[in-house]
Write a protein that holds these residues in place. Sequence first.
Motif, PDB file in Angstrom:
ATOM      1  N   ILE A  76       0.865  -1.163   0.000  1.00 29.71           N
ATOM      2  CA  ILE A  76       0.000   0.000   0.000  1.00 29.71           C
ATOM      3  C   ILE A  76       0.906   1.218   0.000  1.00 29.71           C
ATOM      4  CG2 ILE A  76      -1.626   1.332   1.403  1.00 29.71           C
ATOM      5  CD1 ILE A  76      -2.833  -1.266   2.316  1.00 29.71           C
TER       6      ILE A  76
ATOM      7  N   GLY B  45     -12.725 -10.726  11.352  1.00 34.38           N
ATOM      8  CA  GLY B  45     -11.372 -11.030  11.829  1.00 34.38           C
ATOM      9  C   GLY B  45     -11.304 -11.361  13.310  1.00 34.38           C
TER      10      GLY B  45
ATOM     11  N   PRO C 203      -5.150  -1.846  13.190  1.00 31.80           N
ATOM     12  CA  PRO C 203      -4.528  -0.573  13.571  1.00 31.80           C
ATOM     13  C   PRO C 203      -5.163   0.095  14.792  1.00 31.80           C
ATOM     14  CG  PRO C 203      -5.767  -0.370  11.509  1.00 31.80           C
ATOM     15  CD  PRO C 203      -5.729  -1.822  11.853  1.00 31.80           C
TER      16      PRO C 203
ATOM     17  N   GLY D  59     -12.750  -5.455   5.712  1.00 34.58           N
ATOM     18  CA  GLY D  59     -13.917  -4.600   5.488  1.00 34.58           C
ATOM     19  C   GLY D  59     -13.852  -3.916   4.127  1.00 34.58           C
TER      20      GLY D  59
ATOM     21  N   ARG E 182     -21.946  -2.582   1.967  1.00 38.88           N
ATOM     22  CA  ARG E 182     -22.019  -2.954   3.379  1.00 38.88           C
ATOM     23  C   ARG E 182     -23.387  -2.600   3.950  1.00 38.88           C
ATOM     24  NH1 ARG E 182     -17.434  -0.848   7.523  1.00 38.88           N
ATOM     25  NH2 ARG E 182     -16.717  -2.937   7.042  1.00 38.88           N
ATOM     26  N   CYS E 183     -24.047  -3.569   4.547  1.00 36.61           N
ATOM     27  CA  CYS E 183     -25.313  -3.359   5.260  1.00 36.61           C
ATOM     28  C   CYS E 183     -26.416  -2.753   4.386  1.00 36.61           C
ATOM     29  CB  CYS E 183     -25.106  -2.492   6.502  1.00 36.61           C
ATOM     30  SG  CYS E 183     -26.527  -2.550   7.603  1.00 36.61           S
TER      31      CYS E 183
ATOM     32  N   ARG F 214     -30.442   4.594   8.862  1.00 36.87           N
ATOM     33  CA  ARG F 214     -29.847   5.887   9.233  1.00 36.87           C
ATOM     34  C   ARG F 214     -30.820   7.032   8.992  1.00 36.87           C
ATOM     35  NH1 ARG F 214     -24.065   6.997   7.380  1.00 36.87           N
ATOM     36  NH2 ARG F 214     -23.741   5.610   9.148  1.00 36.87           N
TER      37      ARG F 214
ATOM     38  N   ILE G 206      -6.150  -3.872   1.065  1.00 36.26           N
ATOM     39  CA  ILE G 206      -5.124  -4.904   1.200  1.00 36.26           C
ATOM     40  C   ILE G 206      -5.457  -6.115   0.309  1.00 36.26           C
ATOM     41  CG2 ILE G 206      -6.162  -5.998   3.255  1.00 36.26           C
ATOM     42  CD1 ILE G 206      -2.401  -5.401   2.782  1.00 36.26           C
TER      43      ILE G 206
ATOM     44  N   LYS H  10     -23.768  -8.173   2.893  1.00 34.19           N
ATOM     45  CA  LYS H  10     -22.548  -7.769   3.604  1.00 34.19           C
ATOM     46  C   LYS H  10     -22.965  -7.215   4.959  1.00 34.19           C
ATOM     47  CE  LYS H  10     -20.022  -6.851  -0.639  1.00 34.19           C
ATOM     48  NZ  LYS H  10     -19.216  -8.101  -0.578  1.00 34.19           N
TER      49      LYS H  10
ATOM     50  N   GLY I  68     -22.401  -7.620   9.575  1.00 32.01           N
ATOM     51  CA  GLY I  68     -21.583  -8.119  10.674  1.00 32.01           C
ATOM     52  C   GLY I  68     -21.969  -9.550  11.022  1.00 32.01           C
TER      53      GLY I  68
END
Length: 422
Positions: free
Chosen positions: A9, A43, A65, A136, A191-192, A199, A287, A328, A330
């Motif tokens: 990266i 993960g 991180p 993610g 995602r979601c 929201r 990644i 996608k 959780g």
Amino acid sequence: MTLNRRKFIGTGVAAATALTAPMVMGASHGKPRVVVIGGGAGGATAARYIAKGSKGEIDVTLVEPTRSYYTCFFSNLYIGGFRELSSIAHSYGTLASQYGINVVHDWAIGIDRDAKMVSLAGGGKLPYDRLVLSPGIDFVDGAVQGWDVTKQNKMPHAYKAGSQSELLKAQIESMPQGGVYAMVAPPNPFRCPPGPYERVSMVAHVLKEKNPTAKIIIADPKPKFSKMALFQEGWANHYDGMIDWIGPDFGGDVVEVNADEMTVSIDGEVTKVDACNVIPAMKAGRICEMAEITEGNWAPVNPHTMQSRADENIHVLGDASSQGDMPKSGFSANSQAKVAAMAIRGALTGSKVFPAKFSNTCWSLIDTEDGVKVGATYEATDEKIAKVDGFISATGESAELRARTFEESVGWYAGITSDMFG
Ligand SMILES: Cc1cc2nc3c(=O)[nH]c(=O)nc-3n(C[C@H](O)[C@H](O)[C@H](O)COP(=O)(O)OP(=O)(O)OC[C@H]3O[C@@H](n4cnc5c(N)ncnc54)[C@H](O)[C@@H]3O)c2cc1C
């Protein structure tokens, strides 16, 4: 060994990281080594299940991180005032102390697939026998005209939780009376799937209390969205006249934003806005591209084991993978992590491996105690993760049933976060 698969990266990630050099585990004691990249829903679960199930027979290293992981799940409830931010923050202490996982707070910046070695921003290197990637999502460059990540402080995405969620909440709460909140919704897959619409419900809940003449505009490139009938019914019941959903038939797919002017142009019609939530098109965490295991925006996997189709030493979980019929979420990432953990333990220690089964439920809160859900079970076929059967809340349900559905989601949150973090 060739270097042509070694990818790094660029300076963006490395420069943004000012971490001390990580501890690097060696192979001295001869145990098989699993490195997990990404300490989120996929993960963290995978690391815990591999460590727990192998009872010390496998060395597990988790690279993440951040020291506090903020779940995206229930981050909308934080925006709506139903949760504190601290209630969606989780740390990695128990994974390290109770499960013996070597937690390394750093960015993975390169994967040498030939040498089976991960490079870290802090300069360390981690050898592996199996690698789990659950990084993610990242955003597709240029997906929304006028927006890139440098604009995220003026027009937040809040699709990675934490400071972005705080920022969006603050912007909503400081809108002038009668002001306009705009959302640019993403195209599929993302995602979601119910996330943007939950929201909007939470934003409307806040505005109804504090700013009842405010308006919400959603520019959407999709003609249909998850739980659409349930959301539309809920919006009419709770927030009548406040929410204007603009689908592609009305130009919701022709959008440009200007963060300096705080304007949104939908099919050429420019509107001045007071808060603007841009949720761009998504792709697998970067990644995965670096490892050259993606096809298009996502990483294809063998559904029986979640192994990358490009490299059997790598398992890809959660949002980053091409998950067939699974959304996608959780819940999905957690479910896939258990399948991968079982396959990895089987491959490295000879433990028994059972046929892969998956499940998912996505709950959404529309207003106080008005919870709805959609879910399904899945099986692995050679081609994809295939849906077996499903369920969805019905329109017109009683208030009691909706309150029970919301309670169920609160129990699920407690359960999944303890399944992830111990
Ligand atoms: C607003 C919103 C509401 C949601 N609500 C729900 C819900 O109610 N139910 C549900 O099931 N799902 C929900 N989701 C979806 C859910 O959050 C994701 O699907 C889930 O987090 C995916 O898990 P993951 O492991 O793939 O990624 P993540 O949980 O995002 O974890 C990825 C981790 O990888 C780390 N990482 C990335 N790159 C690197 C690197 N190079 N090196 C090291 N670490 C790296 C990141 O820091 C991150 O911690 C919601 C999402 C949003 C945005």
